[in-house]
Design an enzyme around this catalytic site. Structure first.
Site: not given
Length: 371
Positions: A188, A190-192
């Site tokens: 997604n 916002n993930k790393i």
């Protein structure tokens, strides 16, 4: 110079991802499958240390297919950490099963292995074992898998690792995502690392991988016409997004290094605050840095001051057993997860966060504490 808004965990993309995306576009591999998809799966499988990876449209899709692989059916129960994002529990409900929520361990904020073992023991005595257990690697820190797998193996209950937030983290030198029947990753925004959306199922079990790949492509049979013997899903990741993911994976070590540096900066600059504990059994990726206020009022004041200074911050996850949609579900324990929500604040942690922006965050938190 006017300061711009600081986001919690925005995408961090570079010219490398742009070049790979345009190369895939120019090759006309725009359809759902293609060489970049195969290469991305191979890269992630190697990174996680498993034999198989199936790139999908979301982490939630990967959870759904992992639960199917575990044999979850209508009327079953699945043990799920209460302290998690709703997708973990939603995927259980997709199959007509019921989540049984379990509290967090205070030393890691992850699902409490003692409560899992106790719940499995009680349910075994009653002849109603859950069909599966899901563990979530919270905010980029692995759950305690030695103890969880010991409990699950004792009763023959499969474990699924929701490592959506934890790519690059480790547990006793083993990579996040490599535990249990299958692991789940999220890409997604916002993930790393991100592909602008997407996820992946990772596993050492060839049957699980083959079945997931089949279901993710509408369960179409390998014949010239469209033949279907079971209900499938449109869950495959596109080749174009996989091209972005290939670049992101190459840059993952630098992203983890940057987020770890932000965690260390916050911990030093806000030394009087209580931070999410770092368990001694592994290395987190520090996807998000989280602190605990003294109480709910102080939490809300911190969030208010940050927002007033154009800085995005969020409360910690609201536990599933406190969500209206799951109010009728069984909960084992509860005070630890509830307290983390009552006092928890997630601070901006993006891998492209500048030194100036980190100082802005610290100044805002300090102002809230002094108010």
């Amino acid at each position: 110079m006017t300061d711009t808004r600081i986001w919690l965990s925005p995408p961090d993309v570079s010219d490398l991802e742009r070049k790979l995306l345009l190369k895939a576009f120019d090759s006309n591999w725009v359809a759902p499958v293609g060489p970049d998809l195969d290469a991305f799966e191979s890269q992630v499988a190697e990174l996680v240390g498993v034999r198989h990876a199936v790139a999908l449209s979301s982490g939630t899709a990967a959870l759904h297919l992992a639960l199917i692989a575990a044999g979850v059916r209508r009327g079953d129960t699945v043990l799920v950490p209460s302290f998690t994002f709703a997708a973990t529990a939603n995927a259980v409900v997709y199959l007509g099963a019921r989540p049984v929520f379990v509290d967090s361990a205070p030393e890691s904020w992850n699902i409490d292995p003692e409560l899992v073992a106790e719940e499995l023991r009680l349910r075994a005595e009653q002849g109603r074992l859950p069909r599966a257990v899901i563990a979530v690697d919270m905010y980029g820190q692995c759950a305690d898998y030695d103890r969880l797998l010991d409990a699950c193996d004792r009763y023959g209950v499969p474990l699924i690792e929701d490592a959506a937030e934890a790519l690059g983290a480790t547990y006793r030198d083993r990579p996040a995502g490599s535990f249990g029947l299958a692991g789940v990753l999220s890409f997604n925004g916002n993930k790393i690392i991100t592909t602008g959306g997407g996820g992946m199922l990772v596993t050492d079990d060839s049957r699980v991988a083959k079945h997931a790949r089949h279901l993710a492509t509408q369960a179409r049979e390998p014949v010239p016409h469209y033949e279907h013997r079971m209900v499938g899903y449109n869950y495959r990741l596109s080749n174009l997004l996989a091209a972005v993911g290939r670049g992101q994976v190459q840059r993952l070590p630098q992203m983890i290094e940057a987020r770890t540096a932000t965690f260390e900066y916050y911990r030093a600059a806000l030394a009087g605050m209580e931070f999410m504990p770092v368990a001694g059994y592994g290395t987190p990726n520090h996807w998000l840095t989280c602190v605990l206020a003294t109480d709910e009022r102080q939490r809300d004041r911190i969030l208010g001051v940050l927002n007033g200074r154009d800085i995005e911050a969020r409360p910690a996850w609201k536990p599933m057993h406190l969500q209206p949609v799951f109010q009728d579900c069984v909960m084992r324990g509860g005070p630890v997860a509830a307290d983390i929500f009552r006092r928890g604040v997630c601070l901006p942690s993006g891998s492209a966060l500048s030194a100036h922006d980190r100082s802005r965050v610290v100044a805002a938190v300090r102002a809230a504490l002094e108010a």
